[in-house]
Scaffold this active site. Structure first.
Site, PDB file in Angstrom:
ATOM      1  N   GLY A 173       0.801  -1.209   0.000  1.00 43.95           N
ATOM      2  CA  GLY A 173       0.000   0.000   0.000  1.00 43.95           C
ATOM      3  C   GLY A 173       0.834   1.259   0.000  1.00 43.95           C
ATOM      4  N   ILE A 174       0.283   2.293   0.632  1.00 44.95           N
ATOM      5  CA  ILE A 174       0.941   3.588   0.652  1.00 44.95           C
ATOM      6  C   ILE A 174       1.439   3.872   2.060  1.00 44.95           C
ATOM      7  CG2 ILE A 174      -1.068   5.000   1.271  1.00 44.95           C
ATOM      8  CD1 ILE A 174      -0.163   6.940  -0.980  1.00 44.95           C
ATOM      9  N   GLY A 175       2.343   4.821   2.180  1.00 41.22           N
ATOM     10  CA  GLY A 175       2.870   5.190   3.484  1.00 41.22           C
ATOM     11  C   GLY A 175       4.362   4.978   3.555  1.00 41.22           C
ATOM     12  N   GLU A 221      -3.820  -4.095  -5.468  1.00 40.69           N
ATOM     13  CA  GLU A 221      -4.995  -3.222  -5.529  1.00 40.69           C
ATOM     14  C   GLU A 221      -4.566  -1.779  -5.763  1.00 40.69           C
ATOM     15  OE1 GLU A 221      -6.672  -4.026  -1.718  1.00 40.69           O
ATOM     16  OE2 GLU A 221      -5.499  -2.503  -0.686  1.00 40.69           O
ATOM     17  N   GLY A 236      -8.768  -4.055   1.375  1.00 36.75           N
ATOM     18  CA  GLY A 236      -8.387  -5.285   0.684  1.00 36.75           C
ATOM     19  C   GLY A 236      -7.471  -6.181   1.489  1.00 36.75           C
TER      20      GLY A 236
END
Length: 436
Positions: free
Chosen positions: A217-219, A240, A338
């Protein structure tokens, strides 16, 4: 080019489009980096003459009127909260929050969102009249278009044209009105890494082999892990979320997408968030392929990728290995998203692994607080059950809980905790007879 006549016939102004919305409508405005902000602004200008209008959104990255004040007759519905939705809740804007698996976002559209109007930001049309849903729209826009009574396209020349499946495009013929309104896409700032993040990343990177298919994901942590893969070979992308580190890996040649065994040759994703440099890279890039959430996040499809490595984050983990990633103390932070889709799919994959990564503690008001606990506080929801959790990583190591009996699992979790809390956690575990 036969679409051009129809395009011109449907062309209107932002004010014309906003005038089509009536009281009681439920207006879909988009997700993440693909939001029709200019249309939303035009609708907001009518706030004094409208009531009972629901705004349908997720992960809004820039301020919009209905989310910046409660002094109006608008509400909102969302299956995944972002910064602006959280602000709206704090301000007391009426809302319908859901916590869906992203693989079921089509069900959210049908059963809860129920859009009557869809504001869709998209690219300029191609030679056949198809407009791309842009960096984030493919994940869900097609389902909103299918259900809405009125579909209005906001054509933005800054939106990249991204190749993808049938659900990645809006045709001029599907629109009731088209407006041309250029707008700058959201350009979030990447968070810098600290020493704890670097230590966690180092543990996670040791679990990722050459030839892996990655999802993250992000971060700051995801960035550190992503950029840390620069010495890996033959990586694949099935995720995703497409993020800047993935662009860097593709540019650097680390990603070849030749070893996945499923949809080889393409970096598969549902939505992307990053700087405008990333959006320009995605534009007409034949190596990047967008598909809706119900396909990409289907655990059965995830499992078709070989050596699928899923890396997700958590807010807190208890010593059973249960993961809280979206709701604490009755306060919804995001949603299930997700995480479980990929936790399960990665483990079903040939040679795959699921990793939940988090810092062992955090500082709040000058006090250190453990993010590993004996049990969660009241009002904290479990995002991923202990029976589904595989690897847990903190700055103190990365452990496969799946292969451990309960007592060893508890000991392993205590070992992943910050040293300041290990004695306390051990005493509590003994009190409850979880360990001898």
């Amino acid at each position: 080019m036969g679409y051009k006549k129809e395009y011109l016939e449907k062309l209107g102004t932002l004010e014309d489009a906003a005038a089509l919305v009536k009281s009681g409508d439920r207006v879909f405005i988009g997700f993440a980096a693909s939001v029709a902000y200019r249309l939303m602004d035009a609708l907001w200008a009518r706030k004094d003459e409208l009531e009972d209008v629901a705004i349908l959104s997720s992960l809004i990255l820039k301020p919009i009127g209905p989310y910046s004040s409660a002094d109006h007759k608008f509400s909102f519905a969302s299956p995944f909260l972002g910064p602006q939705e959280r602000l709206a809740i704090k301000l007391g804007v009426p809302n319908e929050i859901s916590s869906f698996h992203l693989s079921e976002v089509d069900l959210w559209i049908e059963a809860i969102a129920r859009p009557t109007v869809a504001f869709i930001e998209c690219s300029v049309p191609d030679e056949n009249g198809y407009m791309s849903y842009g960096p984030s729209g493919t994940c869900v826009d097609s389902f909103a278009v299918e259900k809405a009574d009125i579909v209005i396209a906001q054509v933005n020349r800054n939106v990249p044209y991204i190749y993808g499946s049938e659900g990645a495009f809006l045709h001029v013929g599907q629109c009731d009105m088209i407006v041309e309104a250029d707008d700058v896409l959201p350009d979030p700032v990447e968070k810098p890494s600290d020493e704890v993040t670097k230590k966690i990343s180092a543990h996670v990177l040791r679990e990722i082999p050459d030839g892996a298919t990655i999802q993250m994901g992000i971060g700051a942590l995801s960035n550190e892990i992503g950029y840390g893969l620069m010495d890996h070979n033959d990586l694949g992308i099935y995720t995703e979320m497409f993020v800047p580190s993935m662009m860097a890996l593709m540019k650097n040649g680390n990603v070849t997408n030749t070893k996945k065994g499923f949809l080889d040759g393409k970096s598969i994703f549902s939505f992307g968030i990053g700087p405008n440099e990333m959006y320009r890279y995605m534009d007409h890039n034949e190596q990047i392929y967008a598909m809706p959430f119900p396909f990409v996040n289907d655990s059965r499809n995830i499992a078709k990728n070989k050596r699928m490595i899923s890396v997700n984050s958590a807010m807190e983990v208890n010593i059973y290995g249960e993961v809280a990633a979206d709701c604490m103390n009755f306060k919804q932070q995001s949603a299930c998203g997700g995480q479980l889709d990929f936790v399960q799919g990665a483990q079903w994959s040939e040679g795959g692994k699921s990793i939940i990564a988090l810092a062992s503690s955090m500082m709040k008001d000058g006090k250190r607080i453990s993010k590993i606990s004996v049990d969660f506080s009241v009002g904290t929801a479990v995002t991923t059950p202990r029976g589904d959790v595989e690897y847990i990583a903190t700055e103190y190591g990365c452990v496969n809980l799946k292969r451990l009996p309960l007592r060893d699992r508890v000991r392993a979790m205590i070992g992943l905790a910050h040293p300041d809390f290990r004695d306390e956690l051990t005493e509590e575990a003994k009190r409850y007879k979880l360990i001898p």
